[in-house]
Design an enzyme around this catalytic site. Structure first.
Site, short mmCIF file in Angstrom:
data_model
loop_
_atom_site.label_atom_id
_atom_site.label_comp_id
_atom_site.label_asym_id
_atom_site.label_seq_id
_atom_site.Cartn_x
_atom_site.Cartn_y
_atom_site.Cartn_z
N LEU A 1 -12.29 -6.49 -11.47
CA LEU A 1 -13.60 -6.10 -10.96
C LEU A 1 -14.67 -6.56 -11.93
O LEU A 1 -14.52 -6.47 -13.15
CB LEU A 1 -13.66 -4.58 -10.79
CG LEU A 1 -12.62 -3.99 -9.83
CD1 LEU A 1 -12.68 -2.48 -9.85
CD2 LEU A 1 -12.80 -4.54 -8.43
N ASP B 1 -12.48 -0.21 -16.83
CA ASP B 1 -13.66 -0.68 -17.56
C ASP B 1 -13.70 -2.20 -17.49
O ASP B 1 -12.99 -2.81 -16.67
CB ASP B 1 -13.66 -0.16 -19.02
CG ASP B 1 -12.49 -0.68 -19.84
OD1 ASP B 1 -12.25 -0.13 -20.92
OD2 ASP B 1 -11.82 -1.65 -19.40
N ASN C 1 1.16 3.29 -2.50
CA ASN C 1 0.32 4.28 -3.20
C ASN C 1 -0.78 4.77 -2.27
O ASN C 1 -1.08 5.97 -2.23
CB ASN C 1 -0.27 3.66 -4.47
CG ASN C 1 0.70 3.64 -5.63
OD1 ASN C 1 0.88 4.64 -6.30
ND2 ASN C 1 1.33 2.51 -5.84
N THR D 1 -4.16 2.48 -10.97
CA THR D 1 -2.78 2.82 -11.32
C THR D 1 -2.05 1.52 -11.66
O THR D 1 -2.14 0.53 -10.94
CB THR D 1 -2.06 3.58 -10.21
OG1 THR D 1 -0.75 3.94 -10.67
CG2 THR D 1 -1.98 2.83 -8.90
N HIS D 2 -1.37 1.55 -12.80
CA HIS D 2 -0.68 0.35 -13.29
C HIS D 2 0.75 0.70 -13.64
O HIS D 2 0.99 1.72 -14.31
CB HIS D 2 -1.41 -0.23 -14.51
CG HIS D 2 -0.69 -1.38 -15.15
ND1 HIS D 2 -0.58 -2.62 -14.53
CD2 HIS D 2 -0.03 -1.48 -16.33
CE1 HIS D 2 0.11 -3.42 -15.31
NE2 HIS D 2 0.45 -2.77 -16.41
N GLY E 1 0.77 -1.24 0.00
CA GLY E 1 0.00 0.00 0.00
C GLY E 1 0.80 1.28 0.00
O GLY E 1 0.38 2.27 0.61
N1 LIG Z 1 -12.51 -4.79 -14.66
C1 LIG Z 1 -11.25 -4.43 -14.33
N2 LIG Z 1 -10.79 -4.71 -13.11
C2 LIG Z 1 -9.52 -4.34 -12.79
C3 LIG Z 1 -8.67 -3.73 -13.73
C4 LIG Z 1 -9.21 -3.44 -15.02
O1 LIG Z 1 -8.52 -2.84 -15.89
N3 LIG Z 1 -10.49 -3.81 -15.28
N4 LIG Z 1 -7.34 -3.44 -13.39
C5 LIG Z 1 -6.87 -4.20 -12.25
C6 LIG Z 1 -5.46 -4.02 -11.87
N5 LIG Z 1 -4.67 -4.86 -12.77
C7 LIG Z 1 -3.74 -4.22 -13.53
O2 LIG Z 1 -3.55 -2.99 -13.43
C8 LIG Z 1 -4.88 -6.26 -12.80
C9 LIG Z 1 -5.17 -6.93 -11.62
C10 LIG Z 1 -5.38 -8.31 -11.61
C11 LIG Z 1 -5.31 -9.04 -12.78
C12 LIG Z 1 -5.58 -10.52 -12.74
O3 LIG Z 1 -5.34 -11.23 -13.71
N6 LIG Z 1 -6.08 -10.99 -11.59
C13 LIG Z 1 -6.50 -12.41 -11.40
C14 LIG Z 1 -5.93 -12.99 -10.11
C15 LIG Z 1 -4.47 -12.65 -9.94
C16 LIG Z 1 -4.03 -12.97 -8.48
O4 LIG Z 1 -4.88 -12.97 -7.56
O5 LIG Z 1 -2.80 -13.20 -8.31
C17 LIG Z 1 -8.01 -12.44 -11.23
O6 LIG Z 1 -8.64 -11.36 -11.09
O7 LIG Z 1 -8.54 -13.57 -11.21
C18 LIG Z 1 -5.02 -8.38 -13.98
C19 LIG Z 1 -4.80 -7.00 -13.99
C20 LIG Z 1 -7.79 -4.03 -11.08
N7 LIG Z 1 -9.07 -4.58 -11.51
N1 GAR Z 2 -1.80 -4.38 -12.45
C1 GAR Z 2 -1.87 -4.31 -11.04
C2 GAR Z 2 -0.52 -3.95 -10.51
O1 GAR Z 2 0.46 -4.61 -10.79
N2 GAR Z 2 -0.46 -2.87 -9.72
C3 GAR Z 2 0.77 -2.39 -9.18
O2 GAR Z 2 0.95 -2.85 -7.84
C4 GAR Z 2 1.83 -1.93 -7.17
C5 GAR Z 2 1.25 -1.70 -5.80
O3 GAR Z 2 2.21 -1.07 -5.00
P1 GAR Z 2 1.81 -0.56 -3.52
O4 GAR Z 2 1.09 -1.70 -2.85
O5 GAR Z 2 3.13 -0.24 -2.90
O6 GAR Z 2 0.92 0.64 -3.70
C6 GAR Z 2 1.84 -0.65 -8.03
O7 GAR Z 2 3.12 -0.45 -8.63
C7 GAR Z 2 0.78 -0.88 -9.08
O8 GAR Z 2 1.09 -0.32 -10.34
#
Ligand SMILES: Nc1nc2c(c(=O)[nH]1)N[C@@H](CN(C=O)c1ccc(C(=O)N[C@@H](CCC(=O)O)C(=O)O)cc1)CN2
Ligand code: GAR
Length: 223
Positions: free
Chosen positions: A96, A144, A17, A111-112, A15
């Site tokens: 989501l 989205d 961020n 944030t990615h 956490g």
């Molecule tokens: N509907 C959306 N939900 C989320 C998005 C998004 O763009 N659309 N972004 C994510 C954050 N994210 C990348 O930035 C990301 C997070 C998780 C996954 C993923 O494949 N998760 C798997 C489980 C992975 C695990 O628990 O280790 C899952 O959901 O089953 C891809 C991208 C936040 N939500």
């Molecule tokens: N695509 C999802 C993903 O990889 N998110 C990444 O997890 C880190 C969280 O850091 P934090 O827990 O120190 O805020 C961040 O760098 C964020 O971009």
């Protein structure tokens, strides 16, 4: 500023961020408060950071629900209780579903740690390093129903240095990412934003001295 925007933050880890947002919220002029932190797993450091200052927290694990959609509906309900103006996904490692997306249309941001559309998913910095890119960074976007496909609010870039490891690159990205998140969320809650097709446009540029023409963009921190 009397009315502060209500932020709900989704996390899966340490956490940093979240902590940066919480610190920014200490200034009344920032215009927001973190009112809820939700994690998808036990043991998140970010939950403890929030608890320490009295911020409401919740842990919603997919494995606690018979169906993924049930988890999504429970997440939507828990978030709705907090009546957030903006939901910030900051290291939240779950996609989501439709219930949560429908509950906060256009008001969930993520944030990615890559320059989307390159390197989506959960291994952005490692994928960037493996590809051999010379510039990496972070992207803040509107969530989205796709994976990391929403309209981009802001991006920041950092150099990839010879000898970088995933860890050294990730930390360099996160320094810029946290600054971008704080500056952009502040601009959003104080002055709003609009969507025009594929473009997300801040009504006022984030106050980042390193931005290009005042836009949150090529703010490359010096080593
Ligand atoms: N509907 C959306 N939900 C989320 C998005 C998004 O763009 N659309 N972004 C994510 C954050 N994210 C990348 O930035 C990301 C997070 C998780 C996954 C993923 O494949 N998760 C798997 C489980 C992975 C695990 O628990 O280790 C899952 O959901 O089953 C891809 C991208 C936040 N939500
Ligand atoms: N695509 C999802 C993903 O990889 N998110 C990444 O997890 C880190 C969280 O850091 P934090 O827990 O120190 O805020 C961040 O760098 C964020 O971009």
């Amino acid at each position: 500023m009397t009315n502060r925007a209500r932020l709900a933050v989704l996390i899966s880890g340490g956490g940093s961020n979240l902590a940066a947002l919480m610190e920014a919220c200490e200034d009344p002029a920032y215009g927001a408060n973190v009112v809820l932190v939700v994690a998808d797993r036990d043991g998140c450091g970010g939950v403890e950071i929030a608890k320490d200052v009295g911020i409401d927290t919740a842990v919603l694990k997919v494995s606690d629900y018979a169906e993924r959609n049930e988890w999504d509906r429970a997440l939507a309900a828990r978030l709705s209780e907090a009546q957030p103006d903006l939901v910030v996904s900051a290291g939240f490692l779950k996609m989501l579903g439709s219930a949560t997306l429908a509950a906060f249309p256009g008001r969930i941001i993520n944030t990615h740690n890559s320059l989307l559309p390159a390197f989506p998913g959960i291994h952005g910095p490692a994928d960037a390093l493996a590809y051999g890119v010379k510039i990496a960074g972070a992207t803040l976007f509107i969530v989205d129903d796709g994976m990391d496909t929403g309209q981009i609010l802001a991006q920041c870039a950092v150099p990839v240095l010879d000898g970088d490891t995933e860890e050294t690159l990730l930390e360099r990205i996160k320094v810029a990412e946290r600054a971008q998140l704080v500056q952009t969320v502040g601009a959003m809650v104080r002055d709003g934003w609009r969507i025009s097709g594929r473009r997300a446009i801040l009504n006022s540029p984030a106050d980042d001295p390193g931005t290009l023409n005042g836009q949150p963009g090529l703010s490359i921190p010096v080593e």
